[in-house]
Design a protein around this motif. Structure first.
Motif, PDB file in Angstrom:
ATOM      1  N   THR A  34     153.628  31.231  62.426  1.00 24.42           N
ATOM      2  CA  THR A  34     152.868  29.911  62.136  1.00 24.42           C
ATOM      3  C   THR A  34     151.495  30.555  62.079  1.00 24.42           C
ATOM      4  O   THR A  34     150.915  29.978  61.279  1.00 24.42           O
ATOM      5  N   ASP A  61     150.739  31.958  58.705  1.00 26.66           N
ATOM      6  CA  ASP A  61     150.746  31.042  57.766  1.00 26.66           C
ATOM      7  C   ASP A  61     148.973  30.709  57.535  1.00 26.66           C
ATOM      8  O   ASP A  61     148.489  30.223  56.198  1.00 26.66           O
ATOM      9  N   TYR A  97     152.276  31.520  51.131  1.00 33.44           N
ATOM     10  CA  TYR A  97     153.975  31.768  51.342  1.00 33.44           C
ATOM     11  C   TYR A  97     154.543  30.849  52.164  1.00 33.44           C
ATOM     12  O   TYR A  97     156.022  30.903  52.209  1.00 33.44           O
ATOM     13  N   GLY A  98     153.934  29.959  52.884  1.00 29.83           N
ATOM     14  CA  GLY A  98     154.889  29.205  53.518  1.00 29.83           C
ATOM     15  C   GLY A  98     155.446  29.658  54.754  1.00 29.83           C
ATOM     16  O   GLY A  98     156.492  29.287  55.342  1.00 29.83           O
ATOM     17  N   VAL A 140     156.937  27.666  57.544  1.00 27.38           N
ATOM     18  CA  VAL A 140     158.080  26.924  57.412  1.00 27.38           C
ATOM     19  C   VAL A 140     159.502  27.729  57.454  1.00 27.38           C
ATOM     20  O   VAL A 140     160.336  27.314  58.262  1.00 27.38           O
ATOM     21  N   HIS A 141     159.282  29.021  56.937  1.00 26.76           N
ATOM     22  CA  HIS A 141     160.482  29.637  56.669  1.00 26.76           C
ATOM     23  C   HIS A 141     160.416  31.004  57.662  1.00 26.76           C
ATOM     24  O   HIS A 141     161.536  31.881  57.734  1.00 26.76           O
ATOM     25  N   ARG A 171     161.764  29.106  48.285  1.00 27.49           N
ATOM     26  CA  ARG A 171     160.264  28.655  48.406  1.00 27.49           C
ATOM     27  C   ARG A 171     159.373  30.016  48.527  1.00 27.49           C
ATOM     28  O   ARG A 171     158.444  30.367  47.807  1.00 27.49           O
ATOM     29  N   HIS A 172     160.061  30.832  49.572  1.00 26.61           N
ATOM     30  CA  HIS A 172     159.237  32.310  49.770  1.00 26.61           C
ATOM     31  C   HIS A 172     159.458  33.187  48.674  1.00 26.61           C
ATOM     32  O   HIS A 172     158.593  33.946  48.165  1.00 26.61           O
TER      33      HIS A 172
END
Length: 227
Positions: free
Chosen positions: A171, A174, A180-181, A184-185, A192-193
């Motif tokens: 986190t 990020d 890159y998000g 989230v992942h 998405r990544h």
């Protein structure tokens, strides 16, 4: 080299009802006390560190609801993380992408587990390690426990600490690499990544030895995609 032990009672794996303190108490009966559990989080992602934790639980104050971190909700993991830190002896260590690429994910994971154990403020007499390998370089005997995070309270606690600590790291990552998000992942190979890597290329947190980042396209044996 790490020491690999054969599965103990593999026929029981289909009927595991949850972790308990039996491995720890067996060590105590053998004169090996205290007992630490160790586990890691983040072997499979394309980016970020692999994080390990080592935990020595207070046998008179074991947090309720300990289990394999994958079986718990995010909210429950966060609650247990704080309880474990306030009631147990805990150490956390990590191996970054560079170390993973310089060796391999298995060796980097075991080294993080070793350093987590060595970082405990109380030296354990026995270490219970999740999986088939005992981390090399421990200062005491170790026992590999297959599916240990679902069988041992100490390993389950370590799995929770490692997972929450790594998620928090990603986190924060990020904020530095927002394209890159990661929040989230957590660095796993989601669509998405992978799309972000295609658009922006890799960042310093990416594991260049992992497919699809690896130039020769060969998949590393320890790679895992999220379920």
């Amino acid at each position: 080299m790490s020491r690999r032990t054969p599965p103990d009672s593999p026929f029981l794996f289909e009927t595991i009802e949850g972790p308990d303190f039996s491995f720890e108490l067996a060590g105590r009966r053998d004169g090996l006390w205290p007992v630490a559990g160790t586990d890691e989080a983040g072997r499979g992602p394309l980016a970020g560190p692999v994080v390990a934790a080592a935990v020595i639980l207070d046998p008179d104050n074991i947090p309720e609801g300990l289990n394999d971190s994958k079986q718990l909700s995010i909210a429950r993991r966060e609650v247990l993380f704080e309880i474990i830190l306030s009631s147990a002896i805990v150490s956390i260590a990590s191996s970054a992408a560079g170390r993973i690429d310089g060796t391999d994910i298995r060796k980097a994971s075991l080294d993080a587990m070793r350093r987590a154990v060595l970082g405990l403020s109380l030296r354990p007499a026995l270490v219970l390690a999740d999986g088939r390998d005992v981390p090399p370089g421990l200062a005491c005997p170790g026992k590999a426990v297959v599916k240990g995070d679902a069988r041992s309270f100490s390993i389950a606690a370590a799995s929770i600490v490692a997972k929450v600590a790594r998620d928090r790291m990603m986190t924060r990552a990020d904020l530095v690499f927002p394209a890159y998000g990661f929040a989230v992942h957590a660095g796993y190979a989601t669509k998405r990544h992978r799309n972000a890597i295609g658009s922006h290329g890799p960042c310093p947190l990416h594991r260049m030895s992992f497919r699809p980042l690896r130039q020769d396209g060969v998949e590393t044996p320890e790679e895992e995609l999220p379920a």
